[in-house]
Design a protein around this motif. Structure first.
Motif, short mmCIF file in Angstrom:
data_model
loop_
_atom_site.label_atom_id
_atom_site.label_comp_id
_atom_site.label_asym_id
_atom_site.label_seq_id
_atom_site.Cartn_x
_atom_site.Cartn_y
_atom_site.Cartn_z
N VAL A 178 16.46 36.06 -31.72
CA VAL A 178 16.50 35.14 -32.69
C VAL A 178 16.09 36.13 -33.86
O VAL A 178 15.09 36.70 -34.02
CB VAL A 178 15.56 33.96 -32.45
N GLY A 179 16.91 35.84 -35.02
CA GLY A 179 16.48 36.20 -36.23
C GLY A 179 16.02 35.20 -37.08
O GLY A 179 16.18 33.98 -36.83
N THR A 180 15.53 35.82 -38.29
CA THR A 180 15.16 34.83 -39.46
C THR A 180 13.73 33.80 -39.01
O THR A 180 13.68 32.79 -39.15
CB THR A 180 16.26 33.96 -40.08
N VAL A 181 12.91 34.58 -38.07
CA VAL A 181 11.91 33.95 -37.54
C VAL A 181 10.78 33.93 -38.81
O VAL A 181 10.28 34.92 -39.27
CB VAL A 181 11.09 34.56 -36.32
N LEU A 182 10.45 32.80 -39.27
CA LEU A 182 9.45 32.50 -40.29
C LEU A 182 8.15 32.11 -40.09
O LEU A 182 7.31 32.36 -40.72
CB LEU A 182 10.15 31.67 -41.56
N ASN A 183 7.95 31.69 -38.86
CA ASN A 183 6.76 31.05 -38.64
C ASN A 183 6.58 30.88 -37.18
O ASN A 183 7.46 30.96 -36.32
CB ASN A 183 6.32 29.63 -39.20
N ALA A 184 5.22 30.36 -36.62
CA ALA A 184 5.00 30.24 -35.07
C ALA A 184 5.91 29.22 -34.75
O ALA A 184 6.45 29.43 -33.38
CB ALA A 184 3.65 29.96 -34.85
N ASP A 185 6.21 28.26 -35.34
CA ASP A 185 7.18 27.18 -34.49
C ASP A 185 8.79 27.85 -34.39
O ASP A 185 9.33 27.50 -33.35
CB ASP A 185 7.37 25.81 -35.50
N ASP A 186 9.17 28.47 -35.37
CA ASP A 186 10.34 29.17 -35.00
C ASP A 186 10.35 30.03 -33.94
O ASP A 186 11.23 29.82 -32.93
CB ASP A 186 10.78 30.12 -36.44
N ALA A 187 9.33 30.69 -33.50
CA ALA A 187 9.24 31.59 -32.22
C ALA A 187 9.18 30.85 -31.17
O ALA A 187 9.63 31.15 -29.99
CB ALA A 187 7.97 32.66 -32.56
N ARG A 188 8.24 29.59 -31.19
CA ARG A 188 8.37 28.80 -30.16
C ARG A 188 9.45 28.23 -29.63
O ARG A 188 10.18 28.39 -28.36
CB ARG A 188 7.44 27.70 -30.21
N ARG A 189 10.24 27.64 -30.51
CA ARG A 189 11.55 26.90 -30.37
C ARG A 189 12.64 27.91 -29.94
O ARG A 189 13.39 27.58 -28.98
CB ARG A 189 12.19 26.46 -31.76
N ALA A 190 12.75 29.07 -30.34
CA ALA A 190 13.62 30.15 -30.13
C ALA A 190 13.47 30.46 -28.48
O ALA A 190 14.26 30.82 -27.59
CB ALA A 190 13.52 31.40 -30.98
N SER A 191 12.08 30.77 -28.39
CA SER A 191 11.62 31.26 -27.02
C SER A 191 12.11 30.12 -26.00
O SER A 191 12.78 30.56 -24.87
CB SER A 191 10.06 31.42 -26.84
N GLU A 192 11.77 28.68 -26.27
CA GLU A 192 12.28 27.74 -25.48
C GLU A 192 13.82 27.74 -25.24
O GLU A 192 14.13 27.26 -24.12
CB GLU A 192 11.75 26.61 -25.69
N ALA A 193 14.55 28.37 -26.11
CA ALA A 193 15.90 28.17 -26.23
C ALA A 193 16.53 29.19 -25.23
O ALA A 193 17.69 29.42 -24.93
CB ALA A 193 16.62 28.21 -27.45
N GLY A 194 15.76 30.29 -25.15
CA GLY A 194 16.12 31.42 -24.24
C GLY A 194 16.21 32.79 -24.75
O GLY A 194 16.79 33.76 -24.20
N ALA A 195 16.00 32.83 -26.07
CA ALA A 195 15.89 34.38 -26.95
C ALA A 195 14.72 35.20 -26.07
O ALA A 195 13.70 34.85 -25.62
CB ALA A 195 15.32 34.03 -28.36
#
Length: 221
Positions: free
Chosen positions: A78-95
């Motif tokens: 995942v690119g354009t990660v700006l905050n912790a929530d972006d990271a969490r949602r992307a991890s849950e999506a399979g990044a």
């Protein structure tokens, strides 16, 4: 249904593993979720395995999930990660990895907590020092050309000898070899592999050809 975070981190990578699959990481902007799989398949057919799907559009997260579920041979991040929530949602999506345009300890700590390898963006010496202090030594120079490009990377080689870079931003197939020739560059990031007009037209053969040309580049040793 989103993948859970444990499945996303089931095979944790050393951040440098991101650079071990080829000289270029494509920076992918997806406007239509239905383009995600044929686009990823076209890149894989050209030998490009690591895919950075950005969060610049609403289709970004569903596209990551579609690729992670259906193309396990791809290393989708995942690119354009700006905050912790972006990271969490992307991890849950399979990044399987994350890339940020800049660096904050919030993003670094979140990715460590998720066991999600992070390639943090930097553009100044102070940002490099902050990332180093938090344990990150493989960094993304962004925006590479605008920030100083090759002369800047050469200047950083002495004070930051322990740091390696993935320059991204303004780099093309023609200029990528000049970056890859630098000892402190592991790989480069680029959007030229997935031209917007080719994606809109579904011209997957063109993207496969661009991927082949890119994969043929070699990192200087």
């Amino acid at each position: 249904m989103a993948l859970n975070s444990s499945s996303a981190s089931a095979t944790p990578m050393n951040p440098l593993d991101i650079a071990s699959h080829g000289p270029v990481i494509p920076v992918i902007v997806i406007d239509r979720v239905e383009d995600a799989l044929p686009l990823a398949e076209a890149l894989l057919a050209g030998g490009v395995k690591v895919l950075e799907v950005t969060l610049r559009t609403a289709a970004g997260l569903p596209a990551i999930e579609a690729i992670a579920r259906n193309l396990p041979e791809a290393v989708v991040g995942v690119g354009t990660v700006l905050n912790a929530d972006d990271a969490r949602r992307a991890s849950e999506a399979g990044a399987r990895f994350a890339v940020s345009p800049g660096y904050t300890s919030e993003v670094g700590g979140a990715c460590k907590g998720l066991n999600l390898p992070l390639l943090p963006g930097v553009a100044t010496s102070s940002e490099i020092m902050a990332a180093l202090a938090d344990g990150f030594s493989f960094l993304k120079l962004f925006p590479a050309e605008a920030a100083g490009g090759i002369p800047l990377l050469k200047a950083w080689a002495s004070p930051f000898g322990q740091v390696s870079f993935c320059p991204t931003g303004g780099i093309s197939l023609a200029t990528a070899p000049n970056y890859l020739a630098l000892p402190n560059v592991r790989c480069v990031g680029g959007s030229w592999l997935t031209p917007a007009d080719a994606v809109r037209a579904g011209d997957w053969a063109r993207i496969t050809q661009l991927a082949r040309e890119t994969h043929a580049l070699r990192k200087a040793v």
